[in-house]
Design a protein around this motif. Structure first.
Motif, short mmCIF file in Angstrom:
data_model
loop_
_atom_site.label_atom_id
_atom_site.label_comp_id
_atom_site.label_asym_id
_atom_site.label_seq_id
_atom_site.Cartn_x
_atom_site.Cartn_y
_atom_site.Cartn_z
N ASP A 1 0.71 -1.27 0.18
CA ASP A 1 -0.10 -0.02 -0.05
C ASP A 1 0.99 1.27 -0.03
OD1 ASP A 1 -2.66 1.09 -0.04
OD2 ASP A 1 -2.54 1.59 2.01
N SER B 1 -1.67 3.48 -5.31
CA SER B 1 -0.83 2.28 -4.68
C SER B 1 -1.04 0.84 -5.46
CB SER B 1 -0.89 1.95 -3.26
OG SER B 1 -2.42 1.41 -2.75
N ALA C 1 -1.53 -1.91 -3.76
CA ALA C 1 -2.56 -2.75 -3.35
C ALA C 1 -4.03 -2.00 -3.76
CB ALA C 1 -2.53 -2.33 -1.64
N ARG C 2 -4.09 -0.95 -3.80
CA ARG C 2 -5.42 -0.22 -4.25
C ARG C 2 -5.70 -0.78 -5.62
NH1 ARG C 2 -9.06 4.27 -3.43
NH2 ARG C 2 -9.68 5.14 -5.49
#
Length: 261
Positions: free
Chosen positions: A90, A101, A103-104
């Motif tokens: 992230d 990011s 992760a997003r």
């Protein structure tokens, strides 16, 4: 020679399609003899067993080599996403205008925690060693239908080495740009498509582009379950082979050179 597009974690469907093509037995072991098989990337995300698909392709490479054949693969944008999530999580992309990011983006694009949890150093080393472009029998193989590859170099060797250096490094911005470039698409659609395809082929070599990434049903405006073969377009200069397996389309194993029925 055969090519397979975006599998997106659908291991059982892939094995079934390879079995129908007489390249694998029902258990997923190589029976293709001296045949050559290329995967165009996007093994993971949106389906139940992305790492299982990677394991299968890695094993088939060993089995095919013993039989005098070959199984090879390109890296797709979802492998870059998977590895970016694995490496950076992230961590926010510097100087981005909004929350960005890996992760997003990984979550928004169908990432599965089970794939992350099962990744090993061997998987990471194998994936980061894959090329993004390959010229085989006058066919230019690429994952994404984009000309953004040329931002990394003016030859297949330059492009592959530039991306390899990014994926071996720890620069989050370079990784993010790699992911962004490889998500672009539709370069060969529309009235200028044939000309753009010609320019790319003149630079990188080959007489026909073969790509995955962009789902054929989306290009034709029909449901994925109506697709039963690849799409030839841009004045026969481009062959699209992603039939949208994750959204209900078939898993295509396409022989090259491809001849429409």
């Amino acid at each position: 020679m055969y090519v397979v597009g975006d599998v997106h974690g659908h291991l059982s469907e892939l094995i079934r399609a390879l079995h129908v093509a007489e390249l694998c037995d029902e258990e997923g072991h190589w029976i293709g003899g001296e045949a050559e098989l290329w995967f165009l990337g996007d093994f993971v995300d949106r389906g139940p067993d992305g790492v299982g698909v990677i394991d299968l392709v890695m094993r088939l490479g060993d089995e095919a080599a013993e039989a005098g054949g070959s199984v090879s693969s390109l890296i797709g944008n979802h492998e870059v996403l998977l590895l970016g999530m694995y490496r950076f999580g992230d961590e926010q992309v510097p100087d981005s205008l909004g929350p960005r990011s890996f992760a997003r983006s990984w979550l928004l694009n169908g990432g599965l925690r089970s794939d992350q949890d099962r990744l090993t150093d061997e998987h990471v080393e194998w994936l980061t060693s894959r090329p993004v472009l390959k010229l085989r029998d006058d066919h230019l193989l690429m994952h994404s239908d984009t000309v953004a590859y040329l931002e990394w170099g003016a030859s297949i060797e330059e492009v592959n080495e530039s991306v390899r250096q990014v994926l071996k490094g720890d620069d989050l911005v370079d990784w993010w740009e790699c992911w962004r470039k490889m998500t672009t698409r539709y370069a060969f659609r529309g009235p200028q498509g044939p000309e753009i395809a010609d320019e790319l082929l003149a630079t990188l070599g080959g007489s026909k582009i073969v790509h995955g990434h962009s789902v054929i049903a989306d290009q034709l405006g029909v449901p994925p379950d109506q697709i039963d073969g690849p799409l030839v377009y841009a004045d026969d200069k481009v062959l699209a082979i992603d039939a949208g397996l994750y959204s209900g389309g078939p898993c295509l194993v396409v022989p090259l050179p491809y001849r429409e029925a």
